[in-house]
Write an enzyme that holds these catalytic residues in place. Structure first.
Site, PDB file in Angstrom:
ATOM      1  N   GLU A   1     -12.371 -12.458   5.366  1.00 55.32           N
ATOM      2  CA  GLU A   1     -12.060 -11.098   4.910  1.00 55.32           C
ATOM      3  C   GLU A   1     -10.962 -11.140   3.864  1.00 55.32           C
ATOM      4  OE1 GLU A   1     -10.837  -9.022   8.455  1.00 55.32           O
ATOM      5  OE2 GLU A   1     -12.540  -9.859   9.555  1.00 55.32           O
TER       6      GLU A   1
ATOM      7  N   LYS B   1      -7.465 -10.403   2.343  1.00 53.82           N
ATOM      8  CA  LYS B   1      -6.165 -10.097   2.940  1.00 53.82           C
ATOM      9  C   LYS B   1      -5.551  -8.967   2.118  1.00 53.82           C
ATOM     10  CE  LYS B   1      -2.094 -12.120   4.998  1.00 53.82           C
ATOM     11  NZ  LYS B   1      -1.088 -11.179   4.557  1.00 53.82           N
TER      12      LYS B   1
ATOM     13  N   ASP C   1      -3.203  -6.147   0.793  1.00 53.93           N
ATOM     14  CA  ASP C   1      -1.747  -6.161   0.740  1.00 53.93           C
ATOM     15  C   ASP C   1      -1.176  -4.768   0.952  1.00 53.93           C
ATOM     16  OD1 ASP C   1       0.657  -7.320   0.566  1.00 53.93           O
ATOM     17  OD2 ASP C   1       0.611  -7.740  -1.581  1.00 53.93           O
TER      18      ASP C   1
ATOM     19  N   TYR D   1     -10.154  -3.416  10.569  1.00 55.87           N
ATOM     20  CA  TYR D   1     -10.632  -4.786  10.761  1.00 55.87           C
ATOM     21  C   TYR D   1     -10.576  -5.280  12.205  1.00 55.87           C
ATOM     22  CZ  TYR D   1      -5.657  -5.653   9.511  1.00 55.87           C
ATOM     23  OH  TYR D   1      -4.305  -5.607   9.412  1.00 55.87           O
TER      24      TYR D   1
ATOM     25  N   LYS E   1      -3.268 -18.080   1.397  1.00 58.97           N
ATOM     26  CA  LYS E   1      -2.527 -17.253   0.431  1.00 58.97           C
ATOM     27  C   LYS E   1      -2.771 -17.754  -0.988  1.00 58.97           C
ATOM     28  CE  LYS E   1       0.665 -14.441   1.826  1.00 58.97           C
ATOM     29  NZ  LYS E   1       1.719 -14.553   2.644  1.00 58.97           N
TER      30      LYS E   1
ATOM     31  N   CYS F   1      25.555   4.076 -25.556  1.00 66.92           N
ATOM     32  CA  CYS F   1      24.094   4.005 -25.612  1.00 66.92           C
ATOM     33  C   CYS F   1      23.652   3.137 -26.795  1.00 66.92           C
ATOM     34  CB  CYS F   1      23.540   5.417 -25.754  1.00 66.92           C
ATOM     35  SG  CYS F   1      21.787   5.474 -26.092  1.00 66.92           S
TER      36      CYS F   1
ATOM     37  N   CYS G   1      22.030   5.640 -29.530  1.00 63.96           N
ATOM     38  CA  CYS G   1      22.760   6.690 -30.255  1.00 63.96           C
ATOM     39  C   CYS G   1      24.274   6.512 -30.188  1.00 63.96           C
ATOM     40  CB  CYS G   1      22.404   8.050 -29.679  1.00 63.96           C
ATOM     41  SG  CYS G   1      23.096   8.307 -28.037  1.00 63.96           S
TER      42      CYS G   1
ATOM     43  N   CYS H   1      22.703   7.714 -20.501  1.00 63.67           N
ATOM     44  CA  CYS H   1      23.316   8.173 -21.742  1.00 63.67           C
ATOM     45  C   CYS H   1      23.462   9.682 -21.609  1.00 63.67           C
ATOM     46  CB  CYS H   1      22.407   7.841 -22.921  1.00 63.67           C
ATOM     47  SG  CYS H   1      22.836   8.762 -24.404  1.00 63.67           S
TER      48      CYS H   1
ATOM     49  N   CYS I   1      20.376  12.405 -27.937  1.00 67.00           N
ATOM     50  CA  CYS I   1      20.022  10.996 -28.120  1.00 67.00           C
ATOM     51  C   CYS I   1      18.549  10.892 -28.546  1.00 67.00           C
ATOM     52  CB  CYS I   1      20.249  10.248 -26.811  1.00 67.00           C
ATOM     53  SG  CYS I   1      19.644   8.565 -26.865  1.00 67.00           S
TER      54      CYS I   1
HETATM   55  S1  IVH Z   1      -5.963  -9.649  11.119  1.00 65.41           S
HETATM   56  C1  IVH Z   1      -3.973 -11.216  14.811  1.00 65.41           C
HETATM   57  N1  IVH Z   1      -7.221  -9.094   8.872  1.00 65.41           N
HETATM   58  O1  IVH Z   1      -1.898  -9.486   7.193  1.00 65.41           O
HETATM   59  C2  IVH Z   1      -4.661 -10.614  13.656  1.00 65.41           C
HETATM   60  N2  IVH Z   1      -4.851  -8.929   8.911  1.00 65.41           N
HETATM   61  O2  IVH Z   1      -0.004 -11.641   7.789  1.00 65.41           O
HETATM   62  C3  IVH Z   1      -3.760 -10.145  12.612  1.00 65.41           C
HETATM   63  N3  IVH Z   1      -3.850  -8.179   6.806  1.00 65.41           N
HETATM   64  O3  IVH Z   1      -0.094  -7.889   9.757  1.00 65.41           O
HETATM   65  C4  IVH Z   1      -4.337  -9.250  11.642  1.00 65.41           C
HETATM   66  N4  IVH Z   1      -5.742  -7.968   5.690  1.00 65.41           N
HETATM   67  O4  IVH Z   1      -1.104  -6.426   7.913  1.00 65.41           O
HETATM   68  C5  IVH Z   1      -6.023  -9.189   9.506  1.00 65.41           C
HETATM   69  N5  IVH Z   1      -8.437  -8.591   6.964  1.00 65.41           N
HETATM   70  C6  IVH Z   1      -7.270  -8.697   7.585  1.00 65.41           C
HETATM   71  C7  IVH Z   1      -6.058  -8.393   6.934  1.00 65.41           C
HETATM   72  C8  IVH Z   1      -4.855  -8.527   7.634  1.00 65.41           C
HETATM   73  C9  IVH Z   1      -4.423  -7.836   5.647  1.00 65.41           C
HETATM   74  C10 IVH Z   1      -2.397  -8.180   7.053  1.00 65.41           C
HETATM   75  C11 IVH Z   1      -1.979  -7.452   8.321  1.00 65.41           C
HETATM   76  C12 IVH Z   1      -1.203  -8.461   9.130  1.00 65.41           C
HETATM   77  C13 IVH Z   1      -0.811  -9.437   8.078  1.00 65.41           C
HETATM   78  C14 IVH Z   1      -0.565 -10.796   8.700  1.00 65.41           C
END
Ligand code: IVH
Length: 671
Positions: A113, A115, A117, A230, A318, A413, A416, A431, A436
């Site tokens: 999945e 991740k 942010d 999720y 990551k 400034c 000006c 300023c 200005c």
């Molecule tokens: S699973 C134990 N799935 O990543 C399971 N987390 O670094 C933990 N996050 O706190 C969560 N996308 O805020 C999961 N597809 C995803 C995610 C996800 C983003 C974030 C979530 C978690 C953090 C962990």
């Protein structure tokens, strides 16, 4: 109450829920915005006429919560864990090896999945109704942010029993997922904040965290947050036998689930997915910082268990931050529309994620001190989705020796030479010279921008020329420009000159709220301008009233009211308004039609209302022509008292003012 009416109301709600799901979750609307608004307006009207039929899961009730004083702490059904990270293919393979060893199997299947942010949230549903939204907090205990969560349109407020049954979801369940701010909403919010002279959020994640914990739900609602589910839990435990199944079920039940996911039968497939998204991630409308890989089978997850704060059955791969190390050659100072001085690092140009970066913002003096940055330092620079590059930290090693030259905010400034001051308690230097040119240029760019007077073609280069040559000294001067004026400028042909003039002419037809927004009154953003226009119906009316009357307007508090009064008290600004009037801009609009039942009556609200939020009660009174004041005096006609009413109630009794309850208010206000 007629059964037909109740049926109509329920049918409207069902239709609206269906279209909200099409629009906010599936991104595939079936009807136009206008058609949707029509359904919503009909429902609102019926509910206003029959407040006893309003239910908390009605689509009209998303922004219902009253401003809060703080959030209540709540324990999670089971800890909300974080994830261990992998930064390379090797680390990912190490993780798989551990999974194989601990489980004694080598045929493990995975769910991949994105991740996302943002910030994780737990949503609790009971009998199909959303009853609670909780932040992650420290993992064991979070904060109850239900009223904010309810404003997120992709989160269902209720799910029909049949739908739950069909999906195989129990009546009581929990969905965990990620709340995030899409990049477009993030950019827009920061633009708006900049225009209002407020500090910017550094990235969408910080903006999300700030928004989830907003005490005022209507602000959360404006910020257009999104949510992807999720995890599906029952009593704190994973409910389905596979993660892939849980995702499909959540989707079928109407939750927004990220479509960019993959069931993988081997780590090779996982790795291919990771690599394909590394390149594609810039095309997403929100930010991701990696890929989460989860063991798909729940039984196997349970076998693997946890280490400290993270599950052994999942890992976050990551992506490398889009950053680079480069040298600060100088620190320059930019001056904005409000006179704010922003220090900007001039960098030795460096490629980051496909573009060459030569500037990075340092925000303000506090940030420079926090980073300890000197001119000549080597620094790590990062660029988010398309956020302005920023300096993350100073690098200090053998190859990257420290710089020596300290940066000081100039006392004058740079544009000006006007005086620069830092008001106590504020982070920004400004300023203070009203004339200005940098302020003027910023003001004109704001005025011409898309959400304001929408004068296409009036960009930075043109504005600079117009102001430097003295052709434009304020926004009203734009309407006096002639073709001859424009033809004298660099890079200006006959056709472009004609286009710019036509754009300026067309802007005169834009509605009153745009003109109010365009004036650039501090703290008056797009929404406030809209409310002012609707409330007063003309610019003259806005100019005439005092702070107290301004505060009767939706979302206008003392700070905004004061700023408006101050703006119009200034002789230059009054002259400007008069010039704009002469130029033929729109000075009147549609005042929102109000009833007259309560005309001339003043109300004070006190205590905790249960049938309505404060905003709703206020709106009900105002829609009937009455006004709401903050304090009780002899002039008060009614005090509406909820539970736990305190000193205002005592004062009302002392002065002999009528005290009524919420029901009586409804009877007075609604015909
Ligand atoms: S699973 C134990 N799935 O990543 C399971 N987390 O670094 C933990 N996050 O706190 C969560 N996308 O805020 C999961 N597809 C995803 C995610 C996800 C983003 C974030 C979530 C978690 C953090 C962990």
């Amino acid at each position: 109450m007629s059964a037909a009416l109740e049926k109509r109301i329920e049918a409207l709600r069902e239709k609206i829920r269906h279209h909200e799901h099409r629009y906010y979750v599936l991104d595939a609307p079936e009807i136009t915005d206008a058609e949707f608004d029509k359904l919503m307006n009909e429902l609102k009207k019926l509910e206003a006429e029959h407040p006893e039929l309003v239910t908390p899961d009605s689509p009209t009730q998303r922004v219902g919560g009253k401003p809060r004083e703080g959030f209540v702490k709540v324990r999670h059904s089971s800890p909300m864990l974080s994830l261990d990270n992998a930064y390379s293919e090797e680390e990912l393979r190490d993780w798989e090896r551990r999974v194989h060893e601990l489980s004694g199997r080598s045929d493990v299947e995975y769910m991949c999945e994105l991740k996302l942010d943002g910030m994780s949230l737990a949503l609790h549903y009971s009998g199909g109704q959303l009853v609670r939204g909780i932040t992650r907090g420290d993992g064991s205990e979070g904060e109850d942010v239900t009223s904010n969560v309810r404003t997120v349109r992709s989160i269902p407020l209720s799910i029909g029993k049949d739908k739950l049954k069909k999906a195989g979801i129990p009546a009581e369940f929990e969905v965990r997922g990620e709340m995030l701010m899409p990049l477009a909403a993030f950019r827009r919010m920061n633009e708006e904040r900049e225009k209002q002279g407020l500090s910017q959020f550094a990235n969408p994640r910080n903006a999300t965290a700030g928004t989830v914990r907003q005490l005022e739900p209507s602000i959360t609602a404006q910020r257009r947050m999104d949510f992807f589910g999720y995890m599906l839990l029952k009593d704190g435990h994973t409910y389905f036998d596979r993660q892939s199944k849980a995702m499909d079920v959540l989707e079928a039940a109407g939750f927004k689930v990220n479509p960019n996911r993959k069931f993988a039968k081997s780590l090779e497939e996982v790795w291919a997915f990771i690599q394909s998204w590394e390149a594609k991630r810039d095309s997403l409308p929100y930010e991701i910082d990696g890929i989460v890989v989860k063991v798909d089978r729940t039984a196997l997850q349970q076998e693997l268990g946890f280490t400290g704060k993270a599950p052994r059955w999942a890992i976050a791969y990551k992506y490398a931050a889009r950053g680079a190390v480069t040298q600060i050659e100088d620190i320059l100072v930019q001056v904005g529309r409000t006179g704010k001085l922003t220090p900007v690092a001039a960098l030795k140009p460096v490629p980051i994620g496909g573009t060459t970066v030569s500037r990075a913002t340092l925000h303000n003096m506090d940030e420079i001190e926090r980073l300890g940055v000197k001119i000549g330092d080597w620094v790590e620079v990062e660029r988010g989705g398309d956020v302005i590059p920023k300096v993350v930290q100073v690098v200090d090693d053998k190859e990257h020796p420290r710089g020596h030259k300290n940066f000081h905010m100039p006392e004058h400034c740079p544009v000006c030479s006007g005086n620069v001051v830092r008001t106590e308690g504020e982070v920004d230097h400004r300023c203070v010279n009203a004339n200005c040119p940098a302020k003027l240029q910023g003001t004109i760019l704001h005025f011409a921008s898309r959400h304001v007077m929408d004068i296409d073609g009036l960009g930075e280069a043109l504005v600079n020329q117009l102001t430097e040559r003295g052709l434009v000294k304020n926004v009203a001067d734009l309407y006096r420009l002639t073709k001859d004026d424009l033809l004298k400028l660099e890079r200006m042909g006959d056709k472009s000159a004609q286009n710019v003039l036509a754009e300026i002419e067309a802007s005169k037809k834009l509605p009153l709220e745009r003109v109010i927004y365009g004036l650039g009154i501090r703290f008056v953003g797009e929404r406030t301008a809209q409310f002012l226009a609707e409330h007063f119906g003309s610019l003259d009316a806005v100019m005439k009233v005092g702070a107290e009357e301004l505060e009767e307007v939706n979302e206008v508090g003392p700070r905004i009211a004061e700023s408006i009064v101050e703006f119009f008290a200034d002789e230059h600004n009054r002259q400007l308004v008069s010039d704009l009037r002469k130029a033929g801009l729109t000075f009147t609009g549609q005042k929102k039609q109000k009833g007259t039942k309560l005309a001339g009556k003043t109300f004070v609200l006190t205590g905790t209302l249960v049938r309505h939020t404060r905003d709703e009660a206020k709106k009900m009174i105002e829609d009937a022509g009455g006004r709401v004041s903050g304090s009780v005096s002899k002039k008060t006609d009614y005090v509406v008292a909820g539970s736990d009413a305190g000193s205002k109630l005592d004062k009302a009794r002392e002065l002999g003012v009528s005290v009524i309850g919420e029901k009586e208010l409804e009877e007075l206000a609604v015909s």
